[in-house]
Structures are given as C-alpha cells and as structure tokens.
Design an enzyme around this catalytic site. Sequence first.
Site, PDB file in Angstrom:
ATOM      1  N   GLU A  23      33.031  97.460  50.517  1.00  0.00           N
ATOM      2  CA  GLU A  23      32.707  98.566  51.446  1.00  0.00           C
ATOM      3  C   GLU A  23      33.910  99.508  51.600  1.00  0.00           C
ATOM      4  OE1 GLU A  23      33.392  98.478  55.376  1.00  0.00           O
ATOM      5  OE2 GLU A  23      33.849  96.353  55.594  1.00  0.00           O
ATOM      6  N   LYS A 157      33.199  89.587  63.337  1.00  0.00           N
ATOM      7  CA  LYS A 157      34.478  89.946  63.961  1.00  0.00           C
ATOM      8  C   LYS A 157      34.579  89.329  65.354  1.00  0.00           C
ATOM      9  CE  LYS A 157      34.225  94.287  62.634  1.00  0.00           C
ATOM     10  NZ  LYS A 157      33.867  94.706  61.300  1.00  0.00           N
TER      11      LYS A 157
HETATM   12  N1  PSU Z   1      35.689  94.312  58.345  1.00  0.00           N
HETATM   13  C1  PSU Z   1      36.984  94.595  58.592  1.00  0.00           C
HETATM   14  N2  PSU Z   1      37.251  95.815  59.134  1.00  0.00           N
HETATM   15  C2  PSU Z   1      36.277  96.762  59.401  1.00  0.00           C
HETATM   16  C3  PSU Z   1      34.906  96.463  59.137  1.00  0.00           C
HETATM   17  C4  PSU Z   1      34.681  95.213  58.603  1.00  0.00           C
HETATM   18  O1  PSU Z   1      37.868  93.756  58.349  1.00  0.00           O
HETATM   19  O2  PSU Z   1      36.595  97.857  59.861  1.00  0.00           O
HETATM   20  C5  PSU Z   1      33.817  97.493  59.419  1.00  0.00           C
HETATM   21  C6  PSU Z   1      32.616  97.230  58.506  1.00  0.00           C
HETATM   22  O3  PSU Z   1      32.379  98.404  57.760  1.00  0.00           O
HETATM   23  C7  PSU Z   1      31.463  96.931  59.430  1.00  0.00           C
HETATM   24  C8  PSU Z   1      31.817  97.755  60.618  1.00  0.00           C
HETATM   25  O4  PSU Z   1      30.219  97.246  58.861  1.00  0.00           O
HETATM   26  O5  PSU Z   1      33.239  97.505  60.731  1.00  0.00           O
HETATM   27  C9  PSU Z   1      31.011  97.355  61.840  1.00  0.00           C
HETATM   28  O6  PSU Z   1      30.885  98.446  62.677  1.00  0.00           O
HETATM   29  P1  PSU Z   1      29.805  98.444  63.887  1.00  0.00           P
HETATM   30  O7  PSU Z   1      30.232  97.327  64.773  1.00  0.00           O
HETATM   31  O8  PSU Z   1      29.944  99.803  64.520  1.00  0.00           O
HETATM   32  O9  PSU Z   1      28.471  98.252  63.260  1.00  0.00           O
END
Ligand code: PSU
Length: 300
Positions: A23, A157
């Site tokens: 990604e 996360k």
């Molecule tokens: N993993 C990481 N750092 C990030 C992300 C994932 O180590 O910044 C990103 C990914 O692109 C994931 C996004 O899809 O954070 C999630 O964002 P949200 O909670 O707004 O869906």
Amino acid sequence: MKIDYSKEVEEALSQNHPIVALESTIITHGMPYPENLEMAKKVESIIREKNVVPATIAVIDGRIKVGLNNETLAYLAQKKDVIKLSRRDFGYALSQKKTAGTTVSATIIVANLVGIKVFATGGIGGVHRGASETMDISRDLEELALHPIAVVCAGPKAILDLPKTLEYLETKGVEVIGYQTDDLPAFYSDKSPYKVNYRLDKPDEIAALLESKWSHQINSGVLITNPIPEAYSLNYDRIEKVILKALENMKTNSVQGQETTPYLLNKIKELTDDKSLASNLALVYNNAALAASIAASLYN
Ligand code: PSU
Ligand code: MN
C-alpha cells in the site's frame, strides 16, 4: 481498465510469477519523510530478495499504478496535499487527476482487480475506540471481507478497539491467523490479551489455507497477523498509556474522520521519542518477508 503496470509487475502477472502488493498510505500519511522513502524502498528489496515481485500501488495524477519506480516513490514520499484514498475516494481522485496514497482498503480493491493475492502492510485499520459514538470503522475491514486476498500485518493498529475489531472480522467472515503465535499481535507489541482464531507456524501451511478456502469459492480475505520482532516490541501496558494520552490529545484538538489514524501514529511517535517509528519500520519489514514467503508458496 486504465491501469499502469511497472514492467516487472506486467511480466510477473503474465508468467504467473509470485507478487506481493504494497500500500502507499503508509508512505504518504503513515510516516515522515525521509523514513517513509527509506521504508518504501527497503520493503521492495526484502521482497525481491525472495525472488518475489513487489507491486506498490498508488494513484499518480489520476492514474492507478501497480508497481512504482524509485523516482515515483520519491515523489510520493515528499508530496504535500496528497489524498488518503479509500474506496470512497476513487471517483474524485481519478477524474480530477489527483495523486493519492492507497489505504489497505483501496489497495485490496486494486490488487484484486489485477489478480494479486498477497499483500503486506504494517497494521490494518479496524473498529476505532469510541466507535459506538463516532461510528468510525475502517473501510479496510469491509474490503477484506469482500475479496480473496491475504493481508499480512502486525495485527490491527493498537490505537483501535481490538476486541471489537475481532468481533467485526468474525461477522464479516475474515479468518484471523496468527503466524507462530496464539496471541493476537497488537502492532507495536508482539502480544495482546486477545487471541487469534487459528495459529499456523509455516508459510506453506498459510498458502494451503488460502488455496483450500478460495478453491471452494469462499472468496473472502484472510488476515495473517505476524508479531513484531521481539527486539522492537514495545511493552503492551506501557504503549497503552501512551495511546490513551494520544487519544486525549486528539479529542482536545477535535481531530476526526480519516485524519484520526495519521494523527495518532504521529502523536505516539512524539510521545515515545521516535521509538514507535523504529518499531513501525521493523514490523513492516518483517511482514514483507513473510508475505513474500507465502506468495512464493502459493504460486508453486
Ligand atoms: N499501517 C501502518 N501505517 C499506516 C497504515 C497502515 O503501519 O499508516 C494506514 C493503512 O493505509 C490503513 C490506514 O489502511 O492506515 C487506516 O486508516 P483508517 O483508520 O482511516 O481507515
Ligand atoms: Mn475512519
């Protein structure tokens, strides 16, 4: 379909050579420059070392790209005002010729369009803390449910509500596999108080699980959770305190919506004197290596 492939990815697709998708929101919104660029190049080289082709996915000037050269990676890593692109944002970004980092959700969509089955990231999005009030649930979970793809991550996360994220994944039919662990990894920490659904200890067992599932048209995604290497693992209770502080800060500053995740990751980095960034880098590399092994086994 108007998709631009790198030569390497185009060849790999035509020869059925193993590929790992990557990604780009992690580059544009997840980490500061220059660490983000260093990370983007290093994950690719880790994958290539295993004779697997990396396919970093992004939107550049309104074109979907599968496979980026170093020059484009450098451009993306430094660009300001770049869109964080989820399923919601494709129409605007493509028609207005914008540049965007693709989140896990958007990367799954593109990977599935072009036939890539394995994808590596840091941590996925999930059900946010306080979601019963804010309804903030990452699109990542929906796309995982919809497409036959294996996403290798270090767990959801840690800023998220982990038990609610597990419940949501169960409802959506996404298996959560622990690689060499029974405990759910929690991104910065190799363990959490929660359990994965199933433990598998070898990449070829994971590939066999994927083949068994998808050959029966059970076309949903699988989440492979890979614990952060011990040397970089942060203590779960200690990082939890930092997260609570970051969440408080977020409330004070009225941060909401898609800014939530980038804000929290950056705040945690500040509060840990950059230790969390070192951990984030280490876990991404670890995931890239596992994803490459699974992809190699899957295409054999
Ligand atoms: N993993 C990481 N750092 C990030 C992300 C994932 O180590 O910044 C990103 C990914 O692109 C994931 C996004 O899809 O954070 C999630 O964002 P949200 O909670 O707004 O869906
Ligand atoms: Mn959200």
